[in-house]
Each structure stands twice: as structure tokens, then as C-alpha cells.
Design a protein around this motif. Structure first.
Motif, PDB file in Angstrom:
ATOM      1  N   ARG A 109       0.894  -1.195   0.070  1.00  0.00           N
ATOM      2  CA  ARG A 109      -0.053   0.078  -0.027  1.00  0.00           C
ATOM      3  C   ARG A 109       0.803   1.309   0.017  1.00  0.00           C
ATOM      4  O   ARG A 109       2.139   1.343   0.602  1.00  0.00           O
ATOM      5  N   LEU A 110       0.401   2.366  -0.456  1.00  0.00           N
ATOM      6  CA  LEU A 110       1.100   3.738  -0.616  1.00  0.00           C
ATOM      7  C   LEU A 110       0.048   4.767  -0.413  1.00  0.00           C
ATOM      8  O   LEU A 110      -1.022   4.687  -0.551  1.00  0.00           O
ATOM      9  N   ILE A 111       0.541   5.287   0.735  1.00  0.00           N
ATOM     10  CA  ILE A 111      -0.330   6.449   1.216  1.00  0.00           C
ATOM     11  C   ILE A 111       0.507   7.808   1.290  1.00  0.00           C
ATOM     12  O   ILE A 111       1.562   8.023   2.065  1.00  0.00           O
ATOM     13  N   SER A 112       0.192   8.723   0.666  1.00  0.00           N
ATOM     14  CA  SER A 112       0.929  10.029   0.315  1.00  0.00           C
ATOM     15  C   SER A 112       0.455  10.858   1.572  1.00  0.00           C
ATOM     16  O   SER A 112      -0.300  10.646   2.636  1.00  0.00           O
ATOM     17  N   ALA A 113       1.444  11.890   1.819  1.00  0.00           N
ATOM     18  CA  ALA A 113       1.251  13.024   2.815  1.00  0.00           C
ATOM     19  C   ALA A 113      -0.225  13.580   2.584  1.00  0.00           C
ATOM     20  O   ALA A 113      -0.947  13.677   3.868  1.00  0.00           O
ATOM     21  N   LEU A 170      -2.683  10.927   3.908  1.00  0.00           N
ATOM     22  CA  LEU A 170      -2.652  10.914   5.572  1.00  0.00           C
ATOM     23  C   LEU A 170      -3.542  12.106   6.299  1.00  0.00           C
ATOM     24  O   LEU A 170      -4.440  11.781   6.970  1.00  0.00           O
ATOM     25  N   ARG A 171      -3.393  13.099   5.425  1.00  0.00           N
ATOM     26  CA  ARG A 171      -4.350  14.426   6.079  1.00  0.00           C
ATOM     27  C   ARG A 171      -5.705  14.168   5.626  1.00  0.00           C
ATOM     28  O   ARG A 171      -6.591  14.274   6.567  1.00  0.00           O
ATOM     29  N   GLU A 172      -6.168  13.522   4.622  1.00  0.00           N
ATOM     30  CA  GLU A 172      -7.589  13.343   4.002  1.00  0.00           C
ATOM     31  C   GLU A 172      -8.189  12.130   5.100  1.00  0.00           C
ATOM     32  O   GLU A 172      -9.165  12.493   5.216  1.00  0.00           O
ATOM     33  N   GLN A 173      -7.515  11.044   5.104  1.00  0.00           N
ATOM     34  CA  GLN A 173      -7.922   9.869   5.742  1.00  0.00           C
ATOM     35  C   GLN A 173      -7.825   9.933   7.149  1.00  0.00           C
ATOM     36  O   GLN A 173      -8.738   9.273   7.844  1.00  0.00           O
ATOM     37  N   ALA A 211      -5.579   5.729   8.514  1.00  0.00           N
ATOM     38  CA  ALA A 211      -4.286   5.405   7.964  1.00  0.00           C
ATOM     39  C   ALA A 211      -3.617   4.087   8.529  1.00  0.00           C
ATOM     40  O   ALA A 211      -3.138   3.361   8.013  1.00  0.00           O
ATOM     41  N   ALA A 212      -3.710   4.167   9.824  1.00  0.00           N
ATOM     42  CA  ALA A 212      -3.052   3.107  10.633  1.00  0.00           C
ATOM     43  C   ALA A 212      -3.771   1.706  10.503  1.00  0.00           C
ATOM     44  O   ALA A 212      -3.280   0.966  10.388  1.00  0.00           O
ATOM     45  N   SER A 213      -5.179   1.996  10.438  1.00  0.00           N
ATOM     46  CA  SER A 213      -5.981   0.577  10.185  1.00  0.00           C
ATOM     47  C   SER A 213      -5.835   0.218   8.758  1.00  0.00           C
ATOM     48  O   SER A 213      -5.583  -0.973   8.832  1.00  0.00           O
ATOM     49  N   VAL A 267       3.723  16.537   6.831  1.00  0.00           N
ATOM     50  CA  VAL A 267       2.973  16.512   7.547  1.00  0.00           C
ATOM     51  C   VAL A 267       3.081  17.558   8.690  1.00  0.00           C
ATOM     52  O   VAL A 267       4.321  17.945   8.797  1.00  0.00           O
ATOM     53  N   SER A 268       2.162  17.325   9.575  1.00  0.00           N
ATOM     54  CA  SER A 268       2.621  18.488  10.853  1.00  0.00           C
ATOM     55  C   SER A 268       3.177  17.501  12.062  1.00  0.00           C
ATOM     56  O   SER A 268       2.930  16.015  11.904  1.00  0.00           O
ATOM     57  N   ALA A 269       3.714  18.271  12.980  1.00  0.00           N
ATOM     58  CA  ALA A 269       3.997  17.328  13.976  1.00  0.00           C
ATOM     59  C   ALA A 269       3.173  16.486  14.717  1.00  0.00           C
ATOM     60  O   ALA A 269       3.255  15.466  14.932  1.00  0.00           O
ATOM     61  N   SER A 270       2.109  17.459  14.997  1.00  0.00           N
ATOM     62  CA  SER A 270       0.742  16.550  15.628  1.00  0.00           C
ATOM     63  C   SER A 270       0.360  15.401  14.610  1.00  0.00           C
ATOM     64  O   SER A 270      -0.046  14.545  15.400  1.00  0.00           O
ATOM     65  N   GLU A 271       0.355  15.671  13.359  1.00  0.00           N
ATOM     66  CA  GLU A 271      -0.137  14.380  12.519  1.00  0.00           C
ATOM     67  C   GLU A 271       0.746  13.202  12.883  1.00  0.00           C
ATOM     68  O   GLU A 271       0.374  12.129  12.766  1.00  0.00           O
TER      69      GLU A 271
END
Length: 303
Positions: free
Chosen positions: A193-197, A200-203, A208-210, A245-249
Motif C-alpha cells: 500500500r502507498l499513502i501520500s502525505a 494521510l491528511r485526508e484519511q 491510515a493506521a488501520s 505532515v505536521s508534528a501533531s499528525e
């Protein structure tokens, strides 16, 4: 228990300029100075020492075709790092490897392949999938580590001790590349699987972890290259690119993934680009918070 292992290597990076060397090998001590080790040790971790790398050589003028920069020293470091990671895992602890550049994934991959293999979550601002099949520029393993880890590079680095591939590509998830990543289209047909930055923000980190867990299975390694962060937040890296991504993300993503991991590695922070230590302090906070429960939910994968 988390076992902190320093791997101060810069062997996989290009020189910042001719005759100079990258500063990523200073990262473990910069993060120690920023309080990372103190915080994790206070939380019950142990210090598992250091695996030193050989001397960096700017060998562009003499390196034969078909070889990467610092290849001999890098393979030697990979074997010694693998020995240490195996010993930590055999003791039932979760290694937290503080690099250095992301060529540490070679030694980590060798260690895990020796023990039968696990999945990989590769969190990075780039796919790091440059290899001889798609580029004539292969030289720096820090931009080629994921390709090598799944067996798609020259055998000297991708098949150390006949253990290729170190990770089954079908059990690899990459997270964090930018929309213009040159190798993303190729990896989409190879990796699990490939998940872009942007994805990640949208999901959200939870989704994303799931989605990641569905691919990598129970027990996996977390490789985190800090250039996944936006350069407005973390400019002290070799190849900063906007759109991260941000630090919190990142903290939320790591906190969700860390418990199910057998270990993790942090790479490519360059203290030479952080003269007043502010980015080391931020990174120490991200690691200490996001990885506080590393290995907690899957001890059987470690032992």
C-alpha cells in the motif's frame, strides 16, 4: 521494554558539497542533548549502546560503476547493526534505532530476515525507491533504501548474506511521500500500500493506521525518516520538500502504530542544519510522545 540503540552513520548520503560530509551521524548525540534519552529512560527504556560506522569517503571520482557510495563500510555497518538488533530482540525488548541516515534499514532488514521476517511501515517524505532499473544515478542508499530492502537493487546491498529480500514487498506500506514523487507510480504496483502525505491528511491517522495494519500484519518494523515533516516544521534534513505532515499528525500516526511494532528507527535529522538545537528539541518531543508505547501490544513478535 524499549532499548535505545544509537547508529550514527552518514554513509548513505551524498556530500553536501564536494569535500564535505553530511551531518546526520551527529543526530543521536544531538537528540541525547535535547533530552530524548533522558525522557525515554525515565519511562523505563534502557540504553543499548552504539554501533559506530566507518569513515565517510567522498568517492565519486573513483567509485566503479555498479556500486553505491561508501559501499564496503556500509555493508560492514549493516552486519554489525544487525547483530545488535538481533540481540535486543532475542532479549525480548523493542529496539529504537536512532540514526543516522536511512541506510540503517539495511542492517535492520538483515536482522529481521535472520529471524524470519516481518512487515515494514516506511514513513518518509520520499518513496526512496530509486534503483538500477529506473535510474542511472544510483549512488546514495539514503534515497534507495526501500528499493534495496525489498530486493530491487544491486546484490551487494540488497542481498547481504543471501537474505534478500529483507522485507516482502507485499507486506510493506509506505506513508508520507509528496504528490510529485518520481517513483510513486512504480511502487504502487509493487508495495502492499502507498499513502501520500496528502492521503494521510485526508484519511486521518486513525484510518491510515488501520489500512496499514491490514497489509503489514501482526508485528512490523517502523522506519521513520523525519523529512516526512513539512520543511516549515523540520528543515534540518538532507532533502526537504514542501507538502509534508505536521508534528501533531506524525505524533498521532506513530502513537497508533507503535504498540504493534517490534521496533522502530528514526533517520536523516542533520544537526549541522540546526545550530541552536530547536529542531532537535522538537524531534525529541515527537519521538518521546509518539513512540512511548513501542512494542507494547505485540511482545510475542519481539521475543
Amino acid at each position: 521494554m524499549i532499548a535505545l540503540l544509537s547508529a550514527p552513520t552518514n554513509l548513505g548520503l551524498r556530500p553536501p558539497q564536494r569535500g564535505s560530509v553530511p551531518g546526520a551521524d551527529k543526530a543521536p548525540e544531538a537528540l541525547r542533548e535535547a533530552g530524548l534519552f533522558r525522557r525515554l529512560l525515565a519511562g523505563g527504556a534502557r540504553d543499548a549502546g552504539v554501533v559506530l560506522a566507518g569513515r565517510y569517503l567522498d568517492d565519486d571520482d573513483v567509485r566503479p560503476v555498479g556500486h553505491v557510495r561508501n559501499e564496503t563500510a556500509m555493508v560492514d555497518h549493516a552486519r554489525r547493526l544487525a547483530d545488535r538488533v538481533v540481540s535486543i530482540l532475542d532479549a525480548g525488548d523493542a529496539p529504537l534505532v536512532i540514526g543516522g541516515d536511512c541506510s540503517v534499514l539495511l542492517g535492520i532488514g538483515v536482522a529481521l530476515a535472520r529471524r524470519g521476517g516481518v512487515g515494514l511501515v516506511h514513513i518518509d517524505g520520499h518513496t526512496d525507491f530509486r534503483h538500477p532499473g529506473n535510474s542511472e544515478e544510483c549512488a546514495s542508499v539514503a534515497g534507495e533504501d526501500l528499493a534495496a530492502a525489498v530486493g530491487m537493487h544491486w546484490p551487494a546491498i540488497a542481498d547481504i548474506d543471501g537474505l534478500a529480500p529483507y522485507f516482502d514487498a507485499r507486506r510493506v506500506v509506505h506513508i508520507g511521500h509528496r504528490d510529485d514523487d518520481e517513483e510513486a507510480a512504480e511502487t504502487r504496483g509493487i508495495l502492499g500500500r502507498l499513502i501520500s502525505a496528502r492521503d494521510l491528511r485526508e484519511q486521518t491517522a486513525e484510518n491510515a493506521a488501520s489500512a496499514t495494519a491490514e497489509i503489514v500484519g501482526a508485528g512490523y518494523w517502523l522506519q521513520i525518516d523525519v523529512d516526512v515533516l513539512d520543511p516549515d516544521i523540520m528543515p534540518a534534513v538532507d532533502s526537504p520538500d514542501a507538502g509534508g505532515v505536521s508534528a501533531s499528525e506524525l505524533i498521532e500516526l506513530l502513537a497508533r502504530l507503535a504498540p504493534g511494532a517490534v521496533g522502530a528507527s528514526i533517520t536523516v535529522f542533520d544537526p549541522d542544519l540546526d545550530p541552536d538545537g530547536r529542531y532537535a528539541t522538537l524531534l525529541a518531543e515527537i519521538i518521546a510522545t509518539g513512540l512511548a508505547r513501542l512494542g507494547a501490544a505485540y511482545p510475542s513478535a519481539i521475543s
